[in-house]
Design a protein around this motif. Structure first.
Motif, PDB file in Angstrom:
ATOM      1  N   ARG A   1       0.831  -1.200   0.000  1.00 26.72           N
ATOM      2  CA  ARG A   1       0.000   0.000   0.000  1.00 26.72           C
ATOM      3  C   ARG A   1       0.869   1.255   0.000  1.00 26.72           C
ATOM      4  O   ARG A   1       0.589   2.223  -0.709  1.00 26.72           O
ATOM      5  CB  ARG A   1      -0.886   0.009   1.262  1.00 26.72           C
ATOM      6  CG  ARG A   1      -2.278  -0.519   1.009  1.00 26.72           C
ATOM      7  CD  ARG A   1      -3.112  -0.415   2.244  1.00 26.72           C
ATOM      8  NE  ARG A   1      -2.861  -1.516   3.156  1.00 26.72           N
ATOM      9  CZ  ARG A   1      -3.344  -1.584   4.390  1.00 26.72           C
ATOM     10  NH1 ARG A   1      -4.076  -0.612   4.861  1.00 26.72           N
ATOM     11  NH2 ARG A   1      -3.104  -2.628   5.139  1.00 26.72           N
TER      12      ARG A   1
ATOM     13  N   SER B   1       1.052   3.993  -2.900  1.00 34.25           N
ATOM     14  CA  SER B   1       0.709   5.375  -2.527  1.00 34.25           C
ATOM     15  C   SER B   1       1.844   6.325  -2.884  1.00 34.25           C
ATOM     16  O   SER B   1       1.615   7.398  -3.463  1.00 34.25           O
ATOM     17  CB  SER B   1       0.445   5.464  -1.020  1.00 34.25           C
ATOM     18  OG  SER B   1      -0.612   4.621  -0.657  1.00 34.25           O
TER      19      SER B   1
ATOM     20  N   LEU C   1       1.685   9.318  -5.584  1.00 29.40           N
ATOM     21  CA  LEU C   1       1.972  10.690  -5.188  1.00 29.40           C
ATOM     22  C   LEU C   1       3.119  11.269  -6.036  1.00 29.40           C
ATOM     23  O   LEU C   1       3.078  12.428  -6.458  1.00 29.40           O
ATOM     24  CB  LEU C   1       2.359  10.703  -3.698  1.00 29.40           C
ATOM     25  CG  LEU C   1       2.078  11.968  -2.897  1.00 29.40           C
ATOM     26  CD1 LEU C   1       0.637  12.413  -3.029  1.00 29.40           C
ATOM     27  CD2 LEU C   1       2.412  11.747  -1.418  1.00 29.40           C
TER      28      LEU C   1
ATOM     29  N   LEU D   1      -4.673   8.857   0.793  1.00 30.20           N
ATOM     30  CA  LEU D   1      -3.692   7.764   0.894  1.00 30.20           C
ATOM     31  C   LEU D   1      -3.398   7.425   2.362  1.00 30.20           C
ATOM     32  O   LEU D   1      -3.219   6.264   2.717  1.00 30.20           O
ATOM     33  CB  LEU D   1      -2.400   8.142   0.169  1.00 30.20           C
ATOM     34  CG  LEU D   1      -2.532   8.354  -1.344  1.00 30.20           C
ATOM     35  CD1 LEU D   1      -1.207   8.839  -1.927  1.00 30.20           C
ATOM     36  CD2 LEU D   1      -2.977   7.081  -2.046  1.00 30.20           C
TER      37      LEU D   1
ATOM     38  N   VAL E   1      -6.042   5.213   3.632  1.00 32.04           N
ATOM     39  CA  VAL E   1      -5.825   3.838   3.159  1.00 32.04           C
ATOM     40  C   VAL E   1      -4.726   3.160   3.987  1.00 32.04           C
ATOM     41  O   VAL E   1      -4.854   1.989   4.375  1.00 32.04           O
ATOM     42  CB  VAL E   1      -5.457   3.843   1.657  1.00 32.04           C
ATOM     43  CG1 VAL E   1      -5.061   2.453   1.190  1.00 32.04           C
ATOM     44  CG2 VAL E   1      -6.641   4.347   0.831  1.00 32.04           C
ATOM     45  N   LEU E   2      -3.684   3.907   4.320  1.00 29.55           N
ATOM     46  CA  LEU E   2      -2.591   3.329   5.120  1.00 29.55           C
ATOM     47  C   LEU E   2      -3.063   2.941   6.525  1.00 29.55           C
ATOM     48  O   LEU E   2      -2.526   2.022   7.131  1.00 29.55           O
ATOM     49  CB  LEU E   2      -1.433   4.338   5.252  1.00 29.55           C
ATOM     50  CG  LEU E   2      -0.471   4.454   4.085  1.00 29.55           C
ATOM     51  CD1 LEU E   2       0.597   5.492   4.398  1.00 29.55           C
ATOM     52  CD2 LEU E   2       0.197   3.114   3.778  1.00 29.55           C
TER      53      LEU E   2
ATOM     54  N   LEU F   1       5.558   9.190   3.342  1.00 31.56           N
ATOM     55  CA  LEU F   1       4.678   9.656   2.262  1.00 31.56           C
ATOM     56  C   LEU F   1       4.692  11.188   2.183  1.00 31.56           C
ATOM     57  O   LEU F   1       4.693  11.768   1.092  1.00 31.56           O
ATOM     58  CB  LEU F   1       3.258   9.146   2.532  1.00 31.56           C
ATOM     59  CG  LEU F   1       2.353   8.914   1.337  1.00 31.56           C
ATOM     60  CD1 LEU F   1       2.989   7.970   0.335  1.00 31.56           C
ATOM     61  CD2 LEU F   1       1.002   8.361   1.806  1.00 31.56           C
TER      62      LEU F   1
END
Lengths: 245, 303
Positions: A13, A17, A21, A65, A68-69, A111
């Motif tokens: 993931r 992501s 990005l 994102l 989702v993480l 991220l």
């Protein structure tokens, strides 16, 4: 080794992501010339980056994102049939939750660094420059803001049995929060709006003329935001202790 | 509760909404031994096992495993440190390789035995570099067994361990369970395979609709449980056979069949005193006892 388990469960993931990005940042930098020229009035490169990345849809994309993480956990492991194995390990449910959160928060920070890395690497390729310190300061703000949403996602993934349900409820919560702090009388208090803390908009540490962060980053909000995230994680851990699996 | 019981429950109960999954369950298991935990689907076996392991909390009652309370999170950790569990799904992390999963699991147990791990790796011929998701169900069961046995648990709990295995794998598993019980591990396993249970278990527990309906050693069962079939010149009076130890009486025409948990001699005597023309006494299989115990047409109290 629990960190290793959490990392293995989320690394795909994170990789997707981060790649997504990076692609968005790449597209923004490569199309900067046309986009800036069509703006009225024409934008400086710093203003364009701020509007597109740090205040714009890249920030919103980053937050999605982050949601989702934050998914996963014992409840979702039940769907994969591995909850029995995990729960039979001599590890408390609190520790499981805390380690997952710690690994996840580190991934959120990674991220948040992506735009800084991409802008630093790509801007010279299009004949522009964007200060690395400026980008890294935004990364700090994004990490702290993202932590709140990550904590929310961790909490909801301990409540909603379906992973997708947790994501959807978290996304809706974000929309509701956004509406609450942008439409209601709460909009008069920008410090309640972590989107603004992340972008610097209307904040004393942001110069709206040149679209750059100025002066020291706000200490108290940067303490409060992760504290809220930790609070959500603690609630998630307490809930996991009470729950039947 | 006595400390030499490996598992001990007292009036243990679990309720889901309006459904009593487990009701007033009381039993003791001494170790080392092999106990078969029998019951139909939905009888409450998995709920009981999950309560013992602290995965779900009892609604009422109490339980101890290896001297620790099952409803106390801190003591539950101590239970899990010395207890190995293999669930029905054999759910292991699909994304890890065999080697990674062995390393991962071993890190939680200071008393992990690399010698046993290596012996089982050789015996089971598990491919170290293969991901768990690429293993067959039989291989996954073997891997789960390796992870369970390499730390020499005091208690091994298995939920439907032979489910989905081929006959060779089942045979290997049964031999393994017998072997580890001989080395001092208490084995507690749920199963629908009565022949397997009968072959390796020392005792059985039968649960029906969350209630314990039979708790007996297989030696006692073999020595005392009998089916007495008697033929009469006319339809015999069933009530005459309501004697101590009689579990069930069934009349069919001029024949009467009695399932007895003890006292078979007295039943034979009674049949003869009622002028039976023939009397046969036969041992009873676990299958017959199980089917009798979980009959739905009789309330639990009447059995």
């Amino acid at each position: 080794m629990l960190c290793y388990k959490m990392w293995r469960e989320t690394r795909t993931r994170l990789l997707i992501s981060a790649t997504a990005l990076a692609w968005v940042c790449l597209a923004i930098v490569l199309t900067q010339k046309g986009n800036r020229a069509h703006a009225d009035p024409p934008l400086s490169y710093a203003a364009y980056i701020w509007k597109a990345v740090y205040k714009g849809y890249v920030r919103d994309f980053f937050l999605i994102l982050v949601i989702v993480l934050g998914g996963g956990g014992i409840l979702q492991e039940r769907a994969h049939g591995t909850a029995g194995f995990t729960l039979s390990l001599p590890v408390s449910r609190c520790r499981l939750t805390f380690v997952r959160a710690a690994v996840g928060l580190a991934e959120v920070a990674l991220l948040a660094l992506m735009p800084a890395v991409m802008l630093g690497a790509l801007s010279p390729q299009v004949g522009e420059s964007y200060q690395l310190t400026q980008a890294l300061r935004f990364s700090v703000l994004w990490t702290m803001g993202g932590a709140v949403l990550f904590g929310t996602s961790v909490l909801l993934s301990g409540i909603c049995a379906e992973e997708y349900s947790a994501w959807i409820v978290c996304f809706l919560s974000m929309m509701f929060y956004s509406a609450a702090v942008n439409i209601t009388p709460l909009q008069r208090i920008p410090w309640l709006n972590f989107f603004k803390i992340m972008s610097g908009a209307e904040m004393p540490y942001f110069n709206s003329a040149d679209h750059l962060l100025v002066g020291p980053l706000p200490g108290l909000p940067l303490l409060i935001l992760p504290a809220i995230a930790v609070g959500f994680v603690i609630i998630a851990a307490r809930l996991s202790q009470r729950r039947d699996y | 509760m006595t400390s030499d019981n490996v598992i001990e429950t007292h009036a243990l109960a679990k309720r889901y909404g309006d459904v009593d999954a487990v009701h007033a369950l009381s039993f003791q298991i001494r170790g080392p031994s092999i106990t078969g935990f029998l019951g139909r689907n939905g009888a409450g076996k998995s709920s009981t096992i999950r309560m013992l392991l602290g995965m779900i909390k009892p609604t009422a009652g109490s339980g101890m495993v290896l001297g620790h309370r099952i409803d106390d999170p801190k003591q539950s950790l101590l239970i899990r440190r010395r207890t190995a569990y293999i669930g029905e799904e054999k759910g292991l992390y699909a994304y890890m390789t065999v080697e990674q999963l062995v390393r991962f699991t071993s890190s939680f147990y200071p008393d992990w035995r690399p010698d046993i791990e290596q012996r089982l790796l050789r015996m089971y011929q598990l491919p170290l570099r293969r991901k768990v998701k690429a293993l067959s169900k039989g291989m996954r069961t073997k891997l789960a067994l390796l992870l369970a046995l390499s730390r020499r648990p005091a208690l091994l709990i298995l939920d439907e361990p032979t489910e989905g295995l081929d006959p060779v794998s089942i045979e290997e598993l049964l031999q393994m369970l017998t072997g580890i019980a001989a080395e001092g591990t208490t084995v507690f396993f749920s199963s629908h395979q009565l022949a397997e249970v009968e072959r390796i278990a020392d005792s059985i527990l039968i649960i029906e609709r969350g209630r314990l309906v039979l708790d007996v050693s297989l030696d006692h069962l073999r020595e005392n449980y009998r089916r007495v079939t008697a033929g009469f010149p006319a339809r015999p009076p069933e009530a005459e056979f309501r004697l101590p130890g009689v579990e069930r009486v069934r009349a069919s025409g001029r024949q009467i069949t009695v399932l007895a948990s003890r006292n078979a001699d007295a039943i034979v005597e009674r049949a003869r005193s009622l002028s039976a023309v023939s009397v046969e006494v036969e041992p009873v299989s676990l299958r017959e006892i199980f089917l009798d115990a979980v009959r739905t047409d009789a309330p639990a109290e009447a059995r």
